[in-house]
Design a protein around this motif. Structure first.
Motif, PDB file in Angstrom:
ATOM      1  N   PRO A  24       0.953  -1.085   0.074  1.00  0.00           N
ATOM      2  CA  PRO A  24      -0.224   0.065   0.076  1.00  0.00           C
ATOM      3  C   PRO A  24       0.889   1.310  -0.012  1.00  0.00           C
ATOM      4  CG  PRO A  24      -1.033  -1.644   1.441  1.00  0.00           C
ATOM      5  CD  PRO A  24       0.346  -2.039   1.055  1.00  0.00           C
ATOM      6  N   ALA A  25       2.063   1.287   0.621  1.00  0.00           N
ATOM      7  CA  ALA A  25       2.778   2.451   0.558  1.00  0.00           C
ATOM      8  C   ALA A  25       3.428   2.891  -0.668  1.00  0.00           C
ATOM      9  CB  ALA A  25       4.185   2.223   1.687  1.00  0.00           C
ATOM     10  N   ASP A  26       3.731   1.819  -1.442  1.00  0.00           N
ATOM     11  CA  ASP A  26       4.008   2.119  -2.796  1.00  0.00           C
ATOM     12  C   ASP A  26       3.014   2.504  -3.599  1.00  0.00           C
ATOM     13  OD1 ASP A  26       6.597   0.682  -2.031  1.00  0.00           O
ATOM     14  OD2 ASP A  26       5.685  -1.302  -2.741  1.00  0.00           O
ATOM     15  N   ALA A  27       1.993   1.936  -3.478  1.00  0.00           N
ATOM     16  CA  ALA A  27       0.674   2.595  -4.189  1.00  0.00           C
ATOM     17  C   ALA A  27       0.481   4.124  -3.876  1.00  0.00           C
ATOM     18  CB  ALA A  27      -0.718   1.633  -3.950  1.00  0.00           C
ATOM     19  N   GLU A  60      -6.718   1.209   1.142  1.00  0.00           N
ATOM     20  CA  GLU A  60      -7.710   0.284   1.391  1.00  0.00           C
ATOM     21  C   GLU A  60      -7.993  -0.445   0.288  1.00  0.00           C
ATOM     22  OE1 GLU A  60      -9.131  -0.358   4.329  1.00  0.00           O
ATOM     23  OE2 GLU A  60      -8.495   1.532   5.395  1.00  0.00           O
ATOM     24  N   LEU A  61      -7.957   0.061  -0.772  1.00  0.00           N
ATOM     25  CA  LEU A  61      -8.295  -0.963  -1.992  1.00  0.00           C
ATOM     26  C   LEU A  61      -6.863  -1.929  -2.226  1.00  0.00           C
ATOM     27  CD1 LEU A  61      -9.393   1.558  -4.832  1.00  0.00           C
ATOM     28  CD2 LEU A  61     -10.746  -0.121  -3.533  1.00  0.00           C
ATOM     29  N   THR A  62      -5.661  -1.590  -2.062  1.00  0.00           N
ATOM     30  CA  THR A  62      -4.486  -2.214  -2.202  1.00  0.00           C
ATOM     31  C   THR A  62      -4.279  -3.047  -1.132  1.00  0.00           C
ATOM     32  OG1 THR A  62      -3.221  -0.559  -1.125  1.00  0.00           O
ATOM     33  CG2 THR A  62      -3.172  -0.621  -3.531  1.00  0.00           C
ATOM     34  N   GLY A  70      -5.803 -12.256  -3.129  1.00  0.00           N
ATOM     35  CA  GLY A  70      -4.600 -12.912  -3.592  1.00  0.00           C
ATOM     36  C   GLY A  70      -3.460 -12.164  -4.075  1.00  0.00           C
ATOM     37  N   GLY A  71      -3.514 -10.826  -3.906  1.00  0.00           N
ATOM     38  CA  GLY A  71      -2.487  -9.805  -4.337  1.00  0.00           C
ATOM     39  C   GLY A  71      -2.996  -9.055  -5.320  1.00  0.00           C
ATOM     40  N   ILE A  72      -2.260  -8.003  -5.596  1.00  0.00           N
ATOM     41  CA  ILE A  72      -2.474  -6.881  -6.592  1.00  0.00           C
ATOM     42  C   ILE A  72      -1.894  -7.299  -8.085  1.00  0.00           C
ATOM     43  CG2 ILE A  72      -1.921  -4.635  -7.153  1.00  0.00           C
ATOM     44  CD1 ILE A  72      -1.360  -4.257  -4.163  1.00  0.00           C
ATOM     45  N   THR A  73      -2.872  -7.492  -8.956  1.00  0.00           N
ATOM     46  CA  THR A  73      -2.049  -7.943 -10.293  1.00  0.00           C
ATOM     47  C   THR A  73      -2.394  -6.755 -11.196  1.00  0.00           C
ATOM     48  OG1 THR A  73      -4.618  -8.286 -10.865  1.00  0.00           O
ATOM     49  CG2 THR A  73      -3.236 -10.275  -9.973  1.00  0.00           C
ATOM     50  N   GLY A  74      -2.795  -5.421 -10.874  1.00  0.00           N
ATOM     51  CA  GLY A  74      -2.974  -4.469 -11.607  1.00  0.00           C
ATOM     52  C   GLY A  74      -3.227  -3.043 -10.721  1.00  0.00           C
ATOM     53  N   PHE A  75      -2.572  -2.096 -11.347  1.00  0.00           N
ATOM     54  CA  PHE A  75      -2.847  -0.923 -10.630  1.00  0.00           C
ATOM     55  C   PHE A  75      -2.656   0.391 -11.545  1.00  0.00           C
ATOM     56  CE2 PHE A  75      -2.826   1.788  -6.861  1.00  0.00           C
ATOM     57  CZ  PHE A  75      -1.986   3.164  -7.230  1.00  0.00           C
TER      58      PHE A  75
END
Length: 144
Positions: A24-27, A60-62, A70-75
């Motif tokens: 989340p911090a990266d996002a 919250e979303l990330t 199951g993990g972030i696959t796109g942002f």
């Protein structure tokens, strides 16, 4: 004028490609950078409280994608005069639901507050299934 930052599209121009955020911090940093660039270059008015709302929605979303999807696959993040659009994709087909803050025995539940926060702060929220499975959640938060 509009600023766009895509992280999951190999066809995106080189200057817009970013490493897929794994935390989340990266996002949040990606969103903060995109908003700062657009506010500087596109003459979009940026309210500090609105930026805080966008960063909270991003967190919250990330976090939900990591914990429940199951993990972030796109942002992706798009910034324009209408606000900031944050899209997060994950591996799960499950649509988020609002859970009661207490269980059937009247005990407070841990967690479960992220989705209501997203729905409260965002002007628009869209959940879409992806062709190869998983989902993409897009939330638009006004900047002013």
């Amino acid at each position: 004028m509009r600023g766009t930052h895509r992280t999951d599209s190999p066809a995106a121009p080189r200057e817009l490609r970013r490493a897929l955020p794994c935390r989340p911090a990266d996002a949040r940093r990606t969103v903060q950078r995109a908003v700062a660039e657009c506010c500087r270059d596109c003459a979009v008015r940026c309210d500090d409280d609105a930026l805080d709302d966008v960063l909270l929605v991003t967190s919250e979303l990330t976090t939900n994608a990591i914990l429940h999807g199951g993990g972030i696959t796109g942002f992706d993040v798009d910034v324009d005069s209408g606000g900031v659009s944050v899209s997060v994709s994950d591996r799960s087909d499950e649509v988020p639901v609002v859970r009661a803050p207490v269980d059937e025995r009247g005990r407070n539940r841990l967690g479960g507050r992220g989705w209501p926060i997203v729905c409260l702060l965002a002007r628009d929220v869209n959940v879409a299934g992806l062709p190869r499975g998983g989902k993409r959640i897009t939330a638009v938060v006004p900047l002013a």
